[in-house]
Design a protein around this motif. Structure first.
Motif, PDB file in Angstrom:
ATOM      1  N   VAL A  57    -123.539 -45.607  31.693  1.00  0.00           N
ATOM      2  CA  VAL A  57    -122.394 -46.084  32.447  1.00  0.00           C
ATOM      3  C   VAL A  57    -122.714 -45.848  33.919  1.00  0.00           C
ATOM      4  CG1 VAL A  57    -119.935 -45.793  32.860  1.00  0.00           C
ATOM      5  CG2 VAL A  57    -120.845 -45.455  30.566  1.00  0.00           C
ATOM      6  N   LYS A  58    -122.480 -46.880  34.719  1.00  0.00           N
ATOM      7  CA  LYS A  58    -122.842 -46.777  36.136  1.00  0.00           C
ATOM      8  C   LYS A  58    -121.620 -47.063  36.981  1.00  0.00           C
ATOM      9  CE  LYS A  58    -126.399 -48.134  39.332  1.00  0.00           C
ATOM     10  NZ  LYS A  58    -127.641 -48.798  39.551  1.00  0.00           N
ATOM     11  N   THR A  59    -121.382 -46.167  37.967  1.00  0.00           N
ATOM     12  CA  THR A  59    -120.343 -46.396  38.980  1.00  0.00           C
ATOM     13  C   THR A  59    -120.987 -46.145  40.335  1.00  0.00           C
ATOM     14  OG1 THR A  59    -119.628 -44.099  38.944  1.00  0.00           O
ATOM     15  CG2 THR A  59    -118.454 -45.616  37.512  1.00  0.00           C
ATOM     16  N   GLY A  60    -120.940 -47.116  41.183  1.00  0.00           N
ATOM     17  CA  GLY A  60    -121.581 -46.969  42.482  1.00  0.00           C
ATOM     18  C   GLY A  60    -123.064 -46.662  42.301  1.00  0.00           C
ATOM     19  N   SER A  61    -123.530 -45.569  42.899  1.00  0.00           N
ATOM     20  CA  SER A  61    -124.947 -45.209  42.781  1.00  0.00           C
ATOM     21  C   SER A  61    -125.200 -44.186  41.686  1.00  0.00           C
ATOM     22  CB  SER A  61    -125.466 -44.670  44.121  1.00  0.00           C
ATOM     23  OG  SER A  61    -124.735 -43.509  44.461  1.00  0.00           O
ATOM     24  N   SER A  62    -124.138 -43.732  40.977  1.00  0.00           N
ATOM     25  CA  SER A  62    -124.297 -42.734  39.924  1.00  0.00           C
ATOM     26  C   SER A  62    -124.283 -43.395  38.549  1.00  0.00           C
ATOM     27  CB  SER A  62    -123.149 -41.720  39.976  1.00  0.00           C
ATOM     28  OG  SER A  62    -123.133 -41.064  41.203  1.00  0.00           O
ATOM     29  N   GLN A  63    -125.036 -42.805  37.631  1.00  0.00           N
ATOM     30  CA  GLN A  63    -124.985 -43.276  36.251  1.00  0.00           C
ATOM     31  C   GLN A  63    -125.091 -42.090  35.314  1.00  0.00           C
ATOM     32  OE1 GLN A  63    -128.194 -46.008  35.473  1.00  0.00           O
ATOM     33  NE2 GLN A  63    -129.784 -44.598  36.113  1.00  0.00           N
ATOM     34  N   TRP A  64    -124.460 -42.182  34.144  1.00  0.00           N
ATOM     35  CA  TRP A  64    -124.481 -41.101  33.188  1.00  0.00           C
ATOM     36  C   TRP A  64    -124.529 -41.649  31.779  1.00  0.00           C
ATOM     37  CZ3 TRP A  64    -120.273 -42.509  36.048  1.00  0.00           C
ATOM     38  CH2 TRP A  64    -119.125 -42.883  35.365  1.00  0.00           C
ATOM     39  N   ASP A  65    -124.932 -40.770  30.846  1.00  0.00           N
ATOM     40  CA  ASP A  65    -125.018 -41.120  29.433  1.00  0.00           C
ATOM     41  C   ASP A  65    -123.592 -41.305  28.918  1.00  0.00           C
ATOM     42  OD1 ASP A  65    -124.979 -40.594  26.512  1.00  0.00           O
ATOM     43  OD2 ASP A  65    -127.144 -40.324  26.787  1.00  0.00           O
ATOM     44  N   ALA A  66    -123.290 -42.458  28.274  1.00  0.00           N
ATOM     45  CA  ALA A  66    -121.939 -42.773  27.814  1.00  0.00           C
ATOM     46  C   ALA A  66    -121.476 -41.819  26.722  1.00  0.00           C
ATOM     47  CB  ALA A  66    -121.877 -44.216  27.318  1.00  0.00           C
ATOM     48  N   ILE A  67    -122.376 -41.252  25.942  1.00  0.00           N
ATOM     49  CA  ILE A  67    -121.982 -40.380  24.832  1.00  0.00           C
ATOM     50  C   ILE A  67    -121.839 -38.929  25.289  1.00  0.00           C
ATOM     51  CG2 ILE A  67    -122.682 -39.503  22.566  1.00  0.00           C
ATOM     52  CD1 ILE A  67    -124.005 -42.271  22.134  1.00  0.00           C
ATOM     53  N   THR A  68    -122.854 -38.394  25.998  1.00  0.00           N
ATOM     54  CA  THR A  68    -122.840 -36.970  26.380  1.00  0.00           C
ATOM     55  C   THR A  68    -122.180 -36.717  27.727  1.00  0.00           C
ATOM     56  OG1 THR A  68    -124.978 -37.080  27.490  1.00  0.00           O
ATOM     57  CG2 THR A  68    -124.989 -36.584  25.106  1.00  0.00           C
ATOM     58  N   GLY A  69    -122.098 -37.726  28.561  1.00  0.00           N
ATOM     59  CA  GLY A  69    -121.556 -37.543  29.903  1.00  0.00           C
ATOM     60  C   GLY A  69    -122.556 -36.948  30.879  1.00  0.00           C
ATOM     61  N   GLN A  70    -123.806 -36.765  30.422  1.00  0.00           N
ATOM     62  CA  GLN A  70    -124.841 -36.173  31.269  1.00  0.00           C
ATOM     63  C   GLN A  70    -125.279 -37.174  32.330  1.00  0.00           C
ATOM     64  OE1 GLN A  70    -128.209 -34.752  29.083  1.00  0.00           O
ATOM     65  NE2 GLN A  70    -129.112 -33.772  30.855  1.00  0.00           N
ATOM     66  N   LEU A  71    -125.440 -36.685  33.536  1.00  0.00           N
ATOM     67  CA  LEU A  71    -125.877 -37.512  34.653  1.00  0.00           C
ATOM     68  C   LEU A  71    -127.303 -37.989  34.407  1.00  0.00           C
ATOM     69  CD1 LEU A  71    -125.058 -38.511  37.532  1.00  0.00           C
ATOM     70  CD2 LEU A  71    -126.207 -36.488  38.409  1.00  0.00           C
ATOM     71  N   LEU A  72    -127.555 -39.259  34.668  1.00  0.00           N
ATOM     72  CA  LEU A  72    -128.904 -39.817  34.519  1.00  0.00           C
ATOM     73  C   LEU A  72    -129.489 -40.057  35.906  1.00  0.00           C
ATOM     74  CD1 LEU A  72    -128.142 -42.468  31.729  1.00  0.00           C
ATOM     75  CD2 LEU A  72    -129.224 -40.235  31.435  1.00  0.00           C
ATOM     76  N   LEU A  73    -130.705 -39.633  36.075  1.00  0.00           N
ATOM     77  CA  LEU A  73    -131.381 -39.816  37.357  1.00  0.00           C
ATOM     78  C   LEU A  73    -132.430 -40.899  37.222  1.00  0.00           C
ATOM     79  CD1 LEU A  73    -131.855 -36.072  38.311  1.00  0.00           C
ATOM     80  CD2 LEU A  73    -130.056 -37.615  39.067  1.00  0.00           C
ATOM     81  N   ASP A  74    -132.547 -41.707  38.261  1.00  0.00           N
ATOM     82  CA  ASP A  74    -133.504 -42.805  38.249  1.00  0.00           C
ATOM     83  C   ASP A  74    -134.758 -42.357  38.988  1.00  0.00           C
ATOM     84  OD1 ASP A  74    -134.810 -45.177  38.149  1.00  0.00           O
ATOM     85  OD2 ASP A  74    -133.411 -46.278  39.425  1.00  0.00           O
ATOM     86  N   PHE A  75    -135.835 -42.156  38.229  1.00  0.00           N
ATOM     87  CA  PHE A  75    -137.098 -41.752  38.836  1.00  0.00           C
ATOM     88  C   PHE A  75    -138.058 -42.927  38.870  1.00  0.00           C
ATOM     89  CE2 PHE A  75    -135.518 -37.626  37.247  1.00  0.00           C
ATOM     90  CZ  PHE A  75    -135.522 -36.940  38.431  1.00  0.00           C
ATOM     91  N   GLU A  76    -137.632 -43.976  39.482  1.00  0.00           N
ATOM     92  CA  GLU A  76    -138.472 -45.163  39.565  1.00  0.00           C
ATOM     93  C   GLU A  76    -139.677 -44.870  40.443  1.00  0.00           C
ATOM     94  OE1 GLU A  76    -138.241 -49.629  41.432  1.00  0.00           O
ATOM     95  OE2 GLU A  76    -136.396 -48.653  40.830  1.00  0.00           O
ATOM     96  N   VAL A  77    -140.853 -45.242  39.966  1.00  0.00           N
ATOM     97  CA  VAL A  77    -142.075 -45.021  40.722  1.00  0.00           C
ATOM     98  C   VAL A  77    -142.380 -46.291  41.505  1.00  0.00           C
ATOM     99  CG1 VAL A  77    -144.521 -44.489  40.577  1.00  0.00           C
ATOM    100  CG2 VAL A  77    -142.927 -43.439  38.968  1.00  0.00           C
ATOM    101  N   ALA A  78    -142.577 -46.125  42.792  1.00  0.00           N
ATOM    102  CA  ALA A  78    -142.881 -47.270  43.651  1.00  0.00           C
ATOM    103  C   ALA A  78    -144.164 -46.985  44.404  1.00  0.00           C
ATOM    104  CB  ALA A  78    -141.730 -47.504  44.626  1.00  0.00           C
ATOM    105  N   GLU A  79    -144.827 -48.035  44.804  1.00  0.00           N
ATOM    106  CA  GLU A  79    -146.051 -47.868  45.591  1.00  0.00           C
ATOM    107  C   GLU A  79    -145.708 -47.342  46.967  1.00  0.00           C
ATOM    108  OE1 GLU A  79    -149.127 -50.796  46.014  1.00  0.00           O
ATOM    109  OE2 GLU A  79    -148.659 -51.589  44.026  1.00  0.00           O
ATOM    110  N   ILE A  80    -146.586 -46.507  47.486  1.00  0.00           N
ATOM    111  CA  ILE A  80    -146.385 -45.967  48.824  1.00  0.00           C
ATOM    112  C   ILE A  80    -146.821 -47.017  49.827  1.00  0.00           C
ATOM    113  CG2 ILE A  80    -147.127 -44.194  50.446  1.00  0.00           C
ATOM    114  CD1 ILE A  80    -147.515 -42.361  48.041  1.00  0.00           C
ATOM    115  N   LYS A  81    -145.962 -47.263  50.786  1.00  0.00           N
ATOM    116  CA  LYS A  81    -146.272 -48.238  51.836  1.00  0.00           C
ATOM    117  C   LYS A  81    -146.587 -47.475  53.109  1.00  0.00           C
ATOM    118  CE  LYS A  81    -143.410 -51.724  49.770  1.00  0.00           C
ATOM    119  NZ  LYS A  81    -142.224 -52.510  49.820  1.00  0.00           N
ATOM    120  N   GLY A  82    -147.698 -47.762  53.721  1.00  0.00           N
ATOM    121  CA  GLY A  82    -148.089 -47.076  54.941  1.00  0.00           C
ATOM    122  C   GLY A  82    -148.889 -45.823  54.626  1.00  0.00           C
ATOM    123  N   GLU A  83    -149.015 -44.951  55.629  1.00  0.00           N
ATOM    124  CA  GLU A  83    -149.801 -43.733  55.471  1.00  0.00           C
ATOM    125  C   GLU A  83    -148.927 -42.571  55.009  1.00  0.00           C
ATOM    126  OE1 GLU A  83    -152.138 -42.692  58.860  1.00  0.00           O
ATOM    127  OE2 GLU A  83    -152.676 -44.756  59.266  1.00  0.00           O
TER     128      GLU A  83
END
Length: 198
Positions: free
Chosen positions: A21-47
């Motif tokens: 379940v997502k509200t604004g920039s936060s999201q959590w597990d619909a069953i447990t209510g535990q906060l979910l964090l987004d650890f998206e890996v992106a390429e580093i741009k620049g030095e």
């Protein structure tokens, strides 16, 4: 769901086998209510620049002073803690920390079984402060504790070369001279001690 949160303000999505379940920039597990964090890996741009997180000279000196103060506070109640604090102050200090050497050595010397450790501390300090009468005096006390009386006499004499009015050095030297049968040395240093103590 909180009453104040309208259904139009949430979004339900599937993350693998989890319903989120997502509200604004936060999201959590619909069953447990535990906060979910987004650890998206992106390429580093620049030095990439690594920041130097080591404290500067001024900050290191402040940290060392704080450890030294803690050592002073612990002297009566926690001898091991005081020793650790003094050693930490010596490690952190960007400059040779005279007081920490003196106090650490004296603390170690109070325990007769640690006079050898105290001697090492005083030797380190004297490598940095070779003409300091207090360090020579304290080194002599440690040597006495180790039963190295002739070496202790030499240190007391060096202390008195640097500071002829060091009354306690005269006193200790008088006692040592007397124990070794040197009556003339005993009288000379005891007289100096009495003269300086008045």
């Amino acid at each position: 769901m909180p009453d104040e949160l309208p259904l139009s303000g949430i979004r339900v999505t599937a993350l693998g086998e989890t319903i989120a379940v997502k509200t604004g920039s936060s999201q959590w597990d619909a069953i447990t209510g535990q906060l979910l964090l987004d650890f998206e890996v992106a390429e580093i741009k620049g030095e990439v620049v690594f920041l130097d997180t080591r404290p500067g000279k001024k900050e290191a000196a402040l940290h060392a002073a704080e450890w030294y103060d803690l050592g002073e506070q612990l002297m009566k109640s926690d001898v091991k803690g005081a020793e650790q604090a003094y050693r930490r102050a010596l490690e952190l200090s960007p400059e040779p920390y005279y007081e920490a050497y003196v106090d650490l050595g004296a603390l170690l010397c109070e325990d007769e079984g640690r006079c050898e450790d105290a001697l090492r501390v005083f030797d380190q300090a004297l490598a940095l402060f070779p003409d300091d009468a207090v360090l020579h005096f304290n080194r002599a006390v440690a040597l006495e504790g180790l039963g190295r009386l002739n070496d202790a006499i030499q240190c007391y004499e060096r202390c008195l070369e640097l500071n002829p009015s060091y009354a306690d050095a005269h006193h200790n030297l008088a006692i040592l001279r007397d124990s070794l049968g040197d009556k003339q040395g005993f009288v000379r240093h005891l007289s100096a001690y009495r003269r300086l103590s008045i």
